[in-house]
Scaffold this active site. Structure first.
Site, PDB file in Angstrom:
ATOM      1  N   GLY A  66      98.155 -12.647  34.708  1.00 10.44           N
ATOM      2  CA  GLY A  66      98.074 -13.716  35.689  1.00 10.44           C
ATOM      3  C   GLY A  66      96.730 -13.808  36.030  1.00 10.44           C
ATOM      4  O   GLY A  66      95.855 -12.945  35.730  1.00 10.44           O
ATOM      5  N   CYS A  67      96.547 -14.652  37.103  1.00 10.32           N
ATOM      6  CA  CYS A  67      95.383 -14.924  37.877  1.00 10.32           C
ATOM      7  C   CYS A  67      94.672 -13.494  38.075  1.00 10.32           C
ATOM      8  O   CYS A  67      95.450 -12.731  38.987  1.00 10.32           O
ATOM      9  CB  CYS A  67      95.661 -15.881  38.967  1.00 10.32           C
ATOM     10  SG  CYS A  67      94.098 -16.067  39.971  1.00 10.32           S
TER      11      CYS A  67
END
Length: 242
Positions: A66-67
């Site tokens: 993810g981020c």
């Protein structure tokens, strides 16, 4: 505290939306934050049954989940980690930029390169933290509010031994059925790691009140402190200027 300039126009659509939330009613912020955090609740899991016996003083592990703001922030608070750099892996050098990676068409994933001391923290320890608190390994091509293949759950082993330990651990966790669904984490050949733009480095530490960080990433740091007290350190290992 000096904070990096957040270029909202260059952020992905999901994170640009988070930047806009600061001017919306608090009720809307609260409603979205609950859904984002619910998707990334930490899971108590056992350590890998098989680990790497490395007697060296420095090794590298590369994770995507993810981020990269939150993944970097988590590993920066792990004892034995000397550096954790946000960047890109999986695609070509010429497309290793935030704007291009955000298209989801480059093959890159937002990635964190972790440099660590195996005498303090093992590769298996890092994997346990990665699967438990750094991200949700059951979400296919998204994490919380961020969607696209650039946010996929992927391990990029830098050695054959890392690849085997990672694959065995995924099988171990799937067999234990501790998560709400099957683990979708892939293991991809490591080709190269490209550091992200400077304004992405140390983002969690430099922007602790940024809404996206508050609602998606600070709970990960709290979970690390709670679930891994022996591995947690208060002062993060910051990248500084690349």
């Amino acid at each position: 505290m000096i904070r990096p300039v957040v270029r909202a126009a260059s952020l992905s659509p999901s994170r640009s939306l988070w930047a806009a939330i600061v001017v919306l009613p608090l009720l809307m912020v609260a409603a979205w934050s609950v859904s984002a955090r619910a998707a990334e609740e930490p899971v108590v899991i056992p350590a890998p049954a098989v680990d790497i016996a490395d007697s060296g003083t420095s090794a590298v592990a590369v994770f995507a989940g993810g981020c990269f703001w939150g993944v970097q922030g988590v590993f920066q608070h792990v004892k034995g980690v000397s550096n954790a750099v946000s960047g890109y892996s999986g695609g070509a050098a010429e497309t290793a930029t935030y704007q291009q990676t955000g298209s989801g068409q480059t093959g890159h994933a937002e990635t964190v390169e972790v440099t660590y001391d195996p005498s303090v923290v093992s590769y298996g320890d890092l994997l346990q933290i990665y699967f438990s608190v750094a991200h949700n390994p059951t979400q296919l091509n998204f994490q919380g509010p961020d969607h696209g293949t650039q946010y996929r759950s992927t391990i990029f082993p830098v050695t054959d031994e890392q690849a085997k330990v990672a694959a065995d651990y995924i099988a171990q966790l799937d067999a234990a059925k501790l998560f709400s669904g099957p683990i979708v984490t892939t293991i991809e050949p490591f080709k190269a790691f490209y550091p992200a733009e400077q304004y992405h480095q140390d983002f969690l530490t430099l922007n602790p009140t940024y809404p996206y960080i508050v609602y998606n990433d600070l709970p990960k740091i709290a979970a690390l402190r709670e679930l891994f007290p022996n591995e947690y350190r208060e002062e993060p290992a910051l990248v500084g200027q690349l």
